[in-house]
Design a protein around this motif. Structure first.
Motif, PDB file in Angstrom:
ATOM      1  N   GLN A   7     -31.315 117.661  31.754  1.00 62.09           N
ATOM      2  CA  GLN A   7     -30.174 117.020  31.112  1.00 62.09           C
ATOM      3  C   GLN A   7     -30.460 115.557  30.831  1.00 62.09           C
ATOM      4  N   ARG A   8     -31.037 114.874  31.808  1.00 60.13           N
ATOM      5  CA  ARG A   8     -31.316 113.454  31.630  1.00 60.13           C
ATOM      6  C   ARG A   8     -32.401 113.239  30.574  1.00 60.13           C
ATOM      7  N   GLY A   9     -33.456 114.053  30.629  1.00 62.51           N
ATOM      8  CA  GLY A   9     -34.538 113.899  29.665  1.00 62.51           C
ATOM      9  C   GLY A   9     -34.088 114.165  28.238  1.00 62.51           C
ATOM     10  N   SER A  10     -33.368 115.274  28.040  1.00 59.11           N
ATOM     11  CA  SER A  10     -32.879 115.591  26.689  1.00 59.11           C
ATOM     12  C   SER A  10     -31.861 114.561  26.235  1.00 59.11           C
ATOM     13  N   GLY A  11     -31.043 114.068  27.158  1.00 60.57           N
ATOM     14  CA  GLY A  11     -30.056 113.049  26.814  1.00 60.57           C
ATOM     15  C   GLY A  11     -30.713 111.749  26.370  1.00 60.57           C
ATOM     16  N   ILE A  12     -31.802 111.372  27.020  1.00 57.75           N
ATOM     17  CA  ILE A  12     -32.510 110.144  26.642  1.00 57.75           C
ATOM     18  C   ILE A  12     -33.083 110.270  25.228  1.00 57.75           C
ATOM     19  N   VAL A  13     -33.632 111.459  24.904  1.00 55.40           N
ATOM     20  CA  VAL A  13     -34.152 111.677  23.545  1.00 55.40           C
ATOM     21  C   VAL A  13     -33.038 111.539  22.519  1.00 55.40           C
ATOM     22  N   LEU A  14     -31.887 112.166  22.783  1.00 56.25           N
ATOM     23  CA  LEU A  14     -30.776 112.102  21.844  1.00 56.25           C
ATOM     24  C   LEU A  14     -30.208 110.691  21.728  1.00 56.25           C
ATOM     25  N   LEU A  15     -30.165 109.972  22.855  1.00 55.15           N
ATOM     26  CA  LEU A  15     -29.689 108.590  22.813  1.00 55.15           C
ATOM     27  C   LEU A  15     -30.659 107.717  22.011  1.00 55.15           C
ATOM     28  N   ALA A  16     -31.959 107.980  22.134  1.00 56.25           N
ATOM     29  CA  ALA A  16     -32.948 107.236  21.346  1.00 56.25           C
ATOM     30  C   ALA A  16     -32.756 107.506  19.860  1.00 56.25           C
ATOM     31  N   TYR A  17     -32.459 108.760  19.505  1.00 56.75           N
ATOM     32  CA  TYR A  17     -32.222 109.129  18.113  1.00 56.75           C
ATOM     33  C   TYR A  17     -30.989 108.397  17.568  1.00 56.75           C
ATOM     34  N   ILE A  18     -29.918 108.400  18.336  1.00 53.49           N
ATOM     35  CA  ILE A  18     -28.690 107.727  17.908  1.00 53.49           C
ATOM     36  C   ILE A  18     -28.909 106.223  17.827  1.00 53.49           C
ATOM     37  N   SER A  19     -29.621 105.662  18.796  1.00 53.60           N
ATOM     38  CA  SER A  19     -29.874 104.222  18.810  1.00 53.60           C
ATOM     39  C   SER A  19     -30.645 103.787  17.569  1.00 53.60           C
ATOM     40  N   LEU A  20     -31.651 104.580  17.180  1.00 52.88           N
ATOM     41  CA  LEU A  20     -32.429 104.244  15.987  1.00 52.88           C
ATOM     42  C   LEU A  20     -31.554 104.294  14.737  1.00 52.88           C
ATOM     43  N   HIS A  21     -30.638 105.267  14.679  1.00 51.22           N
ATOM     44  CA  HIS A  21     -29.713 105.337  13.549  1.00 51.22           C
ATOM     45  C   HIS A  21     -28.837 104.085  13.493  1.00 51.22           C
ATOM     46  N   LEU A  22     -28.333 103.665  14.649  1.00 45.73           N
ATOM     47  CA  LEU A  22     -27.497 102.467  14.685  1.00 45.73           C
ATOM     48  C   LEU A  22     -28.283 101.234  14.253  1.00 45.73           C
ATOM     49  N   VAL A  23     -29.517 101.132  14.731  1.00 44.63           N
ATOM     50  CA  VAL A  23     -30.362  99.992  14.343  1.00 44.63           C
ATOM     51  C   VAL A  23     -30.634 100.020  12.844  1.00 44.63           C
ATOM     52  N   ASN A  24     -30.923 101.220  12.303  1.00 45.90           N
ATOM     53  CA  ASN A  24     -31.170 101.337  10.862  1.00 45.90           C
ATOM     54  C   ASN A  24     -29.961 100.882  10.049  1.00 45.90           C
ATOM     55  N   HIS A  25     -28.766 101.348  10.465  1.00 43.75           N
ATOM     56  CA  HIS A  25     -27.551 100.916   9.774  1.00 43.75           C
ATOM     57  C   HIS A  25     -27.402  99.393   9.867  1.00 43.75           C
ATOM     58  N   ALA A  26     -27.677  98.836  11.054  1.00 39.92           N
ATOM     59  CA  ALA A  26     -27.514  97.396  11.267  1.00 39.92           C
ATOM     60  C   ALA A  26     -28.439  96.581  10.371  1.00 39.92           C
ATOM     61  N   LEU A  27     -29.595  97.128  10.019  1.00 38.15           N
ATOM     62  CA  LEU A  27     -30.509  96.413   9.120  1.00 38.15           C
ATOM     63  C   LEU A  27     -29.883  96.170   7.758  1.00 38.15           C
ATOM     64  N   GLY A  28     -28.881  96.987   7.411  1.00 40.63           N
ATOM     65  CA  GLY A  28     -28.192  96.799   6.150  1.00 40.63           C
ATOM     66  C   GLY A  28     -27.427  95.502   6.078  1.00 40.63           C
ATOM     67  N   VAL A  29     -27.179  94.846   7.210  1.00 42.21           N
ATOM     68  CA  VAL A  29     -26.529  93.524   7.200  1.00 42.21           C
ATOM     69  C   VAL A  29     -27.382  92.545   6.401  1.00 42.21           C
ATOM     70  N   TRP A  30     -28.701  92.690   6.506  1.00 41.44           N
ATOM     71  CA  TRP A  30     -29.612  91.784   5.813  1.00 41.44           C
ATOM     72  C   TRP A  30     -29.905  92.264   4.389  1.00 41.44           C
ATOM     73  N   SER A  31     -30.228  93.552   4.233  1.00 46.07           N
ATOM     74  CA  SER A  31     -30.448  94.056   2.876  1.00 46.07           C
ATOM     75  C   SER A  31     -30.559  95.571   2.893  1.00 46.07           C
ATOM     76  N   LEU A  32     -30.197  96.174   1.760  1.00 47.54           N
ATOM     77  CA  LEU A  32     -30.329  97.615   1.605  1.00 47.54           C
ATOM     78  C   LEU A  32     -31.802  98.024   1.661  1.00 47.54           C
ATOM     79  N   ASP A  33     -32.666  97.200   1.081  1.00 49.03           N
ATOM     80  CA  ASP A  33     -34.098  97.514   1.065  1.00 49.03           C
ATOM     81  C   ASP A  33     -34.664  97.555   2.475  1.00 49.03           C
ATOM     82  N   LEU A  34     -34.253  96.613   3.333  1.00 44.20           N
ATOM     83  CA  LEU A  34     -34.736  96.599   4.708  1.00 44.20           C
ATOM     84  C   LEU A  34     -34.259  97.836   5.457  1.00 44.20           C
ATOM     85  N   ALA A  35     -33.011  98.233   5.229  1.00 47.27           N
ATOM     86  CA  ALA A  35     -32.485  99.443   5.872  1.00 47.27           C
ATOM     87  C   ALA A  35     -33.237 100.682   5.395  1.00 47.27           C
ATOM     88  N   GLU A  36     -33.575 100.727   4.097  1.00 47.38           N
ATOM     89  CA  GLU A  36     -34.323 101.869   3.563  1.00 47.38           C
ATOM     90  C   GLU A  36     -35.704 101.962   4.209  1.00 47.38           C
TER      91      GLU A  36
END
Length: 247
Positions: A7-36
């Motif tokens: 449970q902990r191992g699979s949860g960490i993988v899923l949290l890493a996936y969600i975290s990367l999505h959040l970071v990707n969205h946050a890059l859009g603050v600077w520019s759409l190209d950077l987020a892409e």
């Protein structure tokens, strides 16, 4: 293997996936190209064979263990943090199914090439941009709470509590700000340019069918696990009362 470790191992993988999505969205603050560019790197990881096996294997393991927990639970007198974690964990797939079908499944089955421009335009035209912003929140809350409950007894983690709370709050806010900034950039480019992707339009009926079937299957799994657990609990209670009466 120990179910808690799985449970902990699979949860960490899923949290890493969600975290990367959040970071990707946050890059859009600077520019759409950077987020892409951030999205391109993330897709290289998660759309690779090892990334796909790791991600969807973790989804399967985490869901199986969640159903097992629902079945095995003897009572529902839970602290507030557990209720929040349970709600967040079980509601995430309800939101994620729509997004996953419109991006990953559409890419795998019909050759759709997801990027922020196509996805945001699709959300704007369907009026579901609010859903996209809310999409990652349940998983983020569930994952962070689970990680905190599992690691809070470690002194370094507890000492970093203030920093962790700041990340917990600030990253989703930056993500939402990035999404709105990308939306504004696309609208500023001209509303006449906002047209639905031809691939999504052509296969809309099939994708809607996938969403409906996956949603029904998920709800049936949840209901079956809960109902089976309640039936088992009722059976054990009757047996216990009968045994006590015979004694």
């Amino acid at each position: 293997m120990n179910p808690h470790a799985l449970q902990r191992g699979s949860g960490i993988v899923l949290l890493a996936y969600i975290s990367l999505h959040l970071v990707n969205h946050a890059l859009g603050v600077w520019s759409l190209d950077l987020a892409e560019r951030g999205l391109t790197l993330a897709m290289l990881v998660w759309h690779s064979v090892p990334g796909t096996v790791l991600l969807y294997g973790s989804v399967g393991v985490h869901l199986t263990l969640a159903l097992r927990t629902l079945y095995n639970r003897r009572h529902w007198a839970l602290p507030l943090s557990e209720w929040i974690r349970l709600w967040a964990g079980l509601s995430l797939p309800l939101l994620l199914i729509r997004h996953a079908v419109g991006t990953r499944l559409a890419a795998s089955l019909y050759g759709f090439e997801p990027n922020y421009e196509r996805v945001i335009v699709s959300l704007l035209l369907s009026g579901t941009q609010g859903l996209q912003i809310a999409l990652l929140a349940p998983g983020w809350v569930h994952g962070c709470l689970g990680l905190w409950l599992g690691l809070r007894n470690y002194a370094p983690v507890y000492r970093a509590k203030t920093v962790l709370v700041a990340v917990f709050v600030i990253l989703p806010l930056l993500s939402a700000a990035g999404f709105f900034q990308m939306k504004r950039a696309l609208i500023a480019a001209g509303l006449t340019a906002l047209a639905p992707d031809a691939t999504l339009v052509r296969h809309r009926a099939a994708l809607d069918g996938w969403r409906h079937d996956l949603l029904i299957a998920y709800l049936l799994l949840i209901f079956t696990a809960f109902a089976a657990g309640q039936l088992r609990n009722g059976f054990y209670k009757r047996v216990s009362r009968k045994t006590a009466g015979d004694a």
